[in-house]
Scaffold this motif. Structure first.
Motif, PDB file in Angstrom:
ATOM      1  N   ASP A 124      41.048 -72.177  20.893  1.00 27.95           N
ATOM      2  CA  ASP A 124      39.437 -72.573  21.424  1.00 27.95           C
ATOM      3  C   ASP A 124      38.852 -73.443  20.568  1.00 27.95           C
ATOM      4  O   ASP A 124      39.285 -73.558  19.367  1.00 27.95           O
ATOM      5  CB  ASP A 124      38.705 -71.285  21.829  1.00 27.95           C
ATOM      6  CG  ASP A 124      38.427 -70.589  20.318  1.00 27.95           C
ATOM      7  OD1 ASP A 124      37.707 -70.918  19.555  1.00 27.95           O
ATOM      8  OD2 ASP A 124      39.499 -69.587  20.091  1.00 27.95           O
ATOM      9  N   ARG A 152      38.773 -66.442  19.835  1.00 26.31           N
ATOM     10  CA  ARG A 152      37.438 -67.198  19.619  1.00 26.31           C
ATOM     11  C   ARG A 152      36.466 -66.176  18.571  1.00 26.31           C
ATOM     12  O   ARG A 152      35.704 -66.682  17.920  1.00 26.31           O
ATOM     13  CB  ARG A 152      36.824 -67.565  20.861  1.00 26.31           C
ATOM     14  CG  ARG A 152      36.341 -66.553  21.660  1.00 26.31           C
ATOM     15  CD  ARG A 152      34.773 -66.506  21.678  1.00 26.31           C
ATOM     16  NE  ARG A 152      34.008 -65.672  22.617  1.00 26.31           N
ATOM     17  CZ  ARG A 152      33.631 -65.980  23.619  1.00 26.31           C
ATOM     18  NH1 ARG A 152      34.058 -67.245  24.211  1.00 26.31           N
ATOM     19  NH2 ARG A 152      33.289 -65.187  24.564  1.00 26.31           N
ATOM     20  N   SER A 174      33.090 -68.758  28.134  1.00 25.46           N
ATOM     21  CA  SER A 174      34.478 -68.643  28.769  1.00 25.46           C
ATOM     22  C   SER A 174      35.077 -69.774  27.655  1.00 25.46           C
ATOM     23  O   SER A 174      35.104 -70.995  27.799  1.00 25.46           O
ATOM     24  CB  SER A 174      34.566 -68.817  30.201  1.00 25.46           C
ATOM     25  OG  SER A 174      34.127 -67.861  31.030  1.00 25.46           O
ATOM     26  N   GLY A 197      41.940 -68.189  25.166  1.00 28.03           N
ATOM     27  CA  GLY A 197      42.730 -66.939  24.255  1.00 28.03           C
ATOM     28  C   GLY A 197      43.489 -67.245  23.476  1.00 28.03           C
ATOM     29  O   GLY A 197      43.643 -68.576  23.133  1.00 28.03           O
ATOM     30  N   LYS A 243      41.196 -62.323  22.287  1.00 31.33           N
ATOM     31  CA  LYS A 243      39.851 -63.085  22.140  1.00 31.33           C
ATOM     32  C   LYS A 243      39.797 -63.563  20.705  1.00 31.33           C
ATOM     33  O   LYS A 243      39.013 -63.326  20.136  1.00 31.33           O
ATOM     34  CB  LYS A 243      38.752 -61.955  22.513  1.00 31.33           C
ATOM     35  CG  LYS A 243      38.854 -61.378  23.853  1.00 31.33           C
ATOM     36  CD  LYS A 243      37.784 -60.230  24.164  1.00 31.33           C
ATOM     37  CE  LYS A 243      37.676 -59.767  25.295  1.00 31.33           C
ATOM     38  NZ  LYS A 243      36.479 -58.908  25.627  1.00 31.33           N
TER      39      LYS A 243
END
Length: 340
Positions: free
Chosen positions: A34, A240, A27, A30, A238
């Protein structure tokens, strides 16, 4: 069937896929906030020898070109490009859709000429009706060009100098950057960063599932860049997924190794084409090979080879593109040689 139609037909390099799999259940924040994106940015800054660079990850090439150009230009500005340039031909009017005209210069083996660029700018600002015309607010080139050709360092320096004189940014499209640098005689990744105001490192065509890394090199990032990226529908929630890929591509020189592999494969195919007497439409050193084919011969070839249509040469001949990539196998190269 052998597939040489483009350099983005496969998924991604196994190391990229492994990294995505290993981090799948983690986890993270967003939108690129990250640790993977942070790590990738630091590795890119080191690779380009530009510690103050500002880096953003987007998904695809057209999206990246449109976002960069639109964010850096005023609403009365256009972007100068070769008539054969990607933004002028193969982006479905994406730049014009954002409100900026593509101002074209003649393409010489895909490249713009520095003297012609300077003369165009001189003529524009000397024109008494310049206020009634689209202002040339940026210069766009790609490395390599649409024809797989390369600017020398001297050519890049000349174009960069002109842009500096007229205080307009030089934007280098690096969708195939690894393939260009692998074939370059005197241009490095650091040179690209030094001579451009903004460029991007292509991942989609070089081993990533998707993704491009925009690099602003002169403390010149447009205001509210994240906001502008989101306005263009280009901010990946997302984020990452992009960071993980570029972090992998810039670990242990993987990005450049993939470029070198593709160019070596292309050179091997070129040697066979020359040996067999085929006519190369555009002589270039990168991963794209342009060949003039007799239409009747091409009809037979198409049963065994997936290639890219480029343009009609004359009534009986067609120019096709054969493209190698990071994923091209030795077996595929030998298979193509056998067909030829």
């Amino acid at each position: 069937m052998l597939y040489f139609s483009c350099d983005y037909a496969e998924g991604c390099h196994p190391k990229v896929l492994e990294a995505l799999t290993n981090t799948n259940m983690l986890s993270t924040p967003g939108y690129g906030e990250d640790e993977f994106c942070d790590s990738a940015k630091e590795k890119i800054k080191k690779a380009i020898n530009c510690p103050d660079a500002d880096i953003y990850f987007l998904v695809g090439g057209t999206q990246t070109n449109q976002t960069v150009i639109d964010s850096m230009l005023s609403n009365y500005d256009g972007v100068v490009a070769a008539a054969t340039g990607h933004v002028a031909v193969h982006e479905a009017g994406a730049i014009e859709y954002s409100g900026h005209k593509v101002i074209t210069l003649p393409g010489h083996a895909g490249k713009i000429d520095a003297l012609e660029l300077r003369q165009m700018l001189v003529d524009h600002y000397a024109d008494e009706s310049a206020e009634h015309m689209v202002n040339p607010g940026m210069v766009y080139i790609s490395y390599p060009t649409e024809y797989g050709t390369l600017y020398s360092k001297a050519e890049l320096e000349a174009i960069s100098s002109i842009c500096n004189k007229y205080q307009i940014p030089l934007f280098i499209d690096g969708a195939r950057l690894a393939y260009g640098l692998a074939a370059a005689e005197d241009v490095t990744l650091s040179d690209i960063a030094k001579l451009s105001d903004v460029f991007y490192i292509g991942g989609t065509k070089v081993g990533a599932l998707f993704g491009e890394a925009i690099v602003f090199t002169k403390n010149n990032t447009p205001k509210h860049m994240i906001t502008q990226i989101k306005q263009h529908g280009a901010l990946l929630a997302k984020g990452r997924l992009l960071g993980i890929q570029f972090d992998t591509l810039f670990t242990d020189g993987l990005y450049m190794k993939m470029g070198e592999h593709a160019v070596a494969c292309a050179n091997s195919i070129r040697a066979t084409l020359r040996e067999k007497g085929y006519q190369l439409y555009m002589d270039n050193p990168t991963n794209q090979i342009f060949v003039v084919m007799d239409n009747k011969e091409l009809e037979k070839l198409s049963k065994e080879l997936s290639y890219g249509f480029w343009e009609k040469y004359d009534a009986t001949h067609t120019v096709i593109r054969i493209a190698t990539s990071w994923a091209t196998s030795d077996a595929a190269v030998e298979g193509l040689k056998k067909i030829l």
